[in-house]
Design an enzyme around this catalytic site. Structure first.
Site, PDB file in Angstrom:
ATOM      1  N   HIS A 282       1.592  10.193  98.885  1.00  0.00           N
ATOM      2  CA  HIS A 282       2.328   9.619 100.011  1.00  0.00           C
ATOM      3  C   HIS A 282       3.227   8.529  99.438  1.00  0.00           C
ATOM      4  O   HIS A 282       2.740   7.551  98.881  1.00  0.00           O
ATOM      5  CB  HIS A 282       1.355   9.047 101.043  1.00  0.00           C
TER       6      HIS A 282
ATOM      7  N   GLU B 170      20.134  21.535  90.386  1.00  0.00           N
ATOM      8  CA  GLU B 170      19.199  22.026  89.369  1.00  0.00           C
ATOM      9  C   GLU B 170      17.748  21.626  89.673  1.00  0.00           C
ATOM     10  O   GLU B 170      16.807  22.399  89.441  1.00  0.00           O
ATOM     11  CB  GLU B 170      19.624  21.511  87.986  1.00  0.00           C
TER      12      GLU B 170
ATOM     13  N   HIS C  95       6.524   5.814  99.901  1.00  0.00           N
ATOM     14  CA  HIS C  95       7.377   5.039 100.809  1.00  0.00           C
ATOM     15  C   HIS C  95       8.753   4.827 100.178  1.00  0.00           C
ATOM     16  O   HIS C  95       9.436   3.861 100.499  1.00  0.00           O
ATOM     17  CB  HIS C  95       6.738   3.675 101.087  1.00  0.00           C
TER      18      HIS C  95
ATOM     19  N   HIS D 181       9.820   6.130 107.446  1.00  0.00           N
ATOM     20  CA  HIS D 181       8.518   5.785 106.867  1.00  0.00           C
ATOM     21  C   HIS D 181       8.380   6.255 105.405  1.00  0.00           C
ATOM     22  O   HIS D 181       8.143   5.443 104.518  1.00  0.00           O
ATOM     23  CB  HIS D 181       7.429   6.400 107.765  1.00  0.00           C
TER      24      HIS D 181
ATOM     25  N   CYS E  95      -4.314   6.946 105.184  1.00  0.00           N
ATOM     26  CA  CYS E  95      -3.694   8.258 104.935  1.00  0.00           C
ATOM     27  C   CYS E  95      -4.742   9.368 104.818  1.00  0.00           C
ATOM     28  O   CYS E  95      -4.378  10.551 104.702  1.00  0.00           O
ATOM     29  CB  CYS E  95      -2.881   8.236 103.639  1.00  0.00           C
TER      30      CYS E  95
HETATM   31  C1  LIG Z   1       3.224  -1.507 104.598  1.00  0.00           C
HETATM   32  S1  LIG Z   1       2.158  -0.190 104.557  1.00  0.00           S
HETATM   33  C2  LIG Z   1       1.973   0.377 106.229  1.00  0.00           C
HETATM   34  C3  LIG Z   1       0.944   1.436 106.394  1.00  0.00           C
HETATM   35  C4  LIG Z   1       1.304   2.711 105.671  1.00  0.00           C
HETATM   36  O1  LIG Z   1       2.370   3.280 105.898  1.00  0.00           O
HETATM   37  C5  LIG Z   1       0.437   3.272 104.673  1.00  0.00           C
HETATM   38  O2  LIG Z   1       0.803   4.241 104.010  1.00  0.00           O
HETATM   39  C6  LIG Z   1      -0.895   2.661 104.494  1.00  0.00           C
HETATM   40  O3  LIG Z   1      -1.649   3.286 103.510  1.00  0.00           O
HETATM   41  P1  LIG Z   1      -3.067   2.667 103.117  1.00  0.00           P
HETATM   42  O4  LIG Z   1      -3.533   3.583 102.020  1.00  0.00           O
HETATM   43  O5  LIG Z   1      -2.839   1.268 102.624  1.00  0.00           O
HETATM   44  O6  LIG Z   1      -3.946   2.695 104.323  1.00  0.00           O
HETATM   45 ZN   LIG Z   2       2.657   5.176 104.856  1.00  0.00          ZN
END
Ligand SMILES: CSCCC(=O)C(=O)COP(=O)(O)O
Ligand SMILES: [Zn+2]
Length: 220
Positions: free
Chosen positions: A98, A122, A100, A172, A80
């Site tokens: 970030h 709100e 998920h 994602h 990332c």
């Molecule tokens: C199952 S994680 C797939 C890769 C991804 O989406 C991600 O955010 C990886 O982050 P990282 O910090 O592990 O490189």
């Molecule tokens: Zn990711």
């Protein structure tokens, strides 16, 4: 010399907390913090809820690695990294998350025209500059096979949506930022709540973008 103990331990603590929310499960996702011109981030592909302070990378604002974990650990920088750096460069962010979260993923799929929209909730007020009567708009970019390949479309979304603090990545997750880690965390919590609310409202057959109108219509 090792530096940035506070930022490093915040990343360790916050990743553990985010894991309990389902934001960084399966090793994906994370948080980066910028402090005194240095950027801190986790390694790639490791269980983010089990990080140690010594695992955290330190970069300069251009993305050059200043400090890295011991070579024996064989850790690579988070995939990332280019996306986190883009938020620092284009948005003056002090931290980037970030996530998920399943709610972000579902919100990216139920929305139309590459935008998530919600109004009259709100928690919209938790996003800097937003009021209860404003419509919150989050751009959605297409996913790519590799995290780093999202960078160009993330940049385009940031340039087009000047006031957003988040960009959804279809199927994602989401990137969210703020002026510091506290604001980034507040933003991420509010966005996640609003994504979940939108999904639940959709299940009830209520539009999250015109909630007041729907309620009003039901009464006429
Ligand atoms: C199952 S994680 C797939 C890769 C991804 O989406 C991600 O955010 C990886 O982050 P990282 O910090 O592990 O490189
Ligand atoms: Zn990711």
């Amino acid at each position: 010399m090792n530096s940035g103990g506070e930022a490093k331990s915040l990343i360790v603590d916050l990743c553990r907390q985010f894991y309990t929310l389902g934001w960084v499960s399966g090793t994906g996702g994370g948080i980066s913090i910028k402090e005194n011109g240095k950027v801190y981030m986790a390694p790639s592909g490791v269980q983010k809820e089990r990080l140690h302070i010594e695992d955290i990378f330190v970069l300069d604002e251009q993305g050059r690695i200043l400090e890295m974990p011991q070579a024996e650990k064989k850790l690579k920088l988070s995939a990332c990294a280019p996306l986190f750096l883009k938020a620092y460069e284009l948005r003056g962010a002090g931290a980037v998350i970030h996530s998920h979260s399943i709610y972000a993923v579902l919100a990216s799929l139920i929305s139309e025209q590459e935008e998530f929209r919600i109004s009259h909730m709100e928690m919209i007020k938790g996003i800097r500059g937003m009021g209860y009567h404003d419509t919150l708009v989050v751009p959605i970019i297409k996913n790519t096979a590799y995290e780093g390949d999202l960078t160009t479309s993330l940049e385009q979304a940031m340039l087009k949506y000047k006031s957003t603090f988040a960009v959804l990545v279809e199927r994602h997750g989401v990137y969210v930022w703020g002026k510091d880690w506290k604001e980034a965390k507040t933003h991420a919590e509010c966005y996640d709540y609003l994504f979940q609310a939108s999904i639940e409202l959709r299940k009830l057959g209520v539009s999250s973008n015109s909630f007041t109108c729907c309620i009003a219509n039901n009464h006429t």
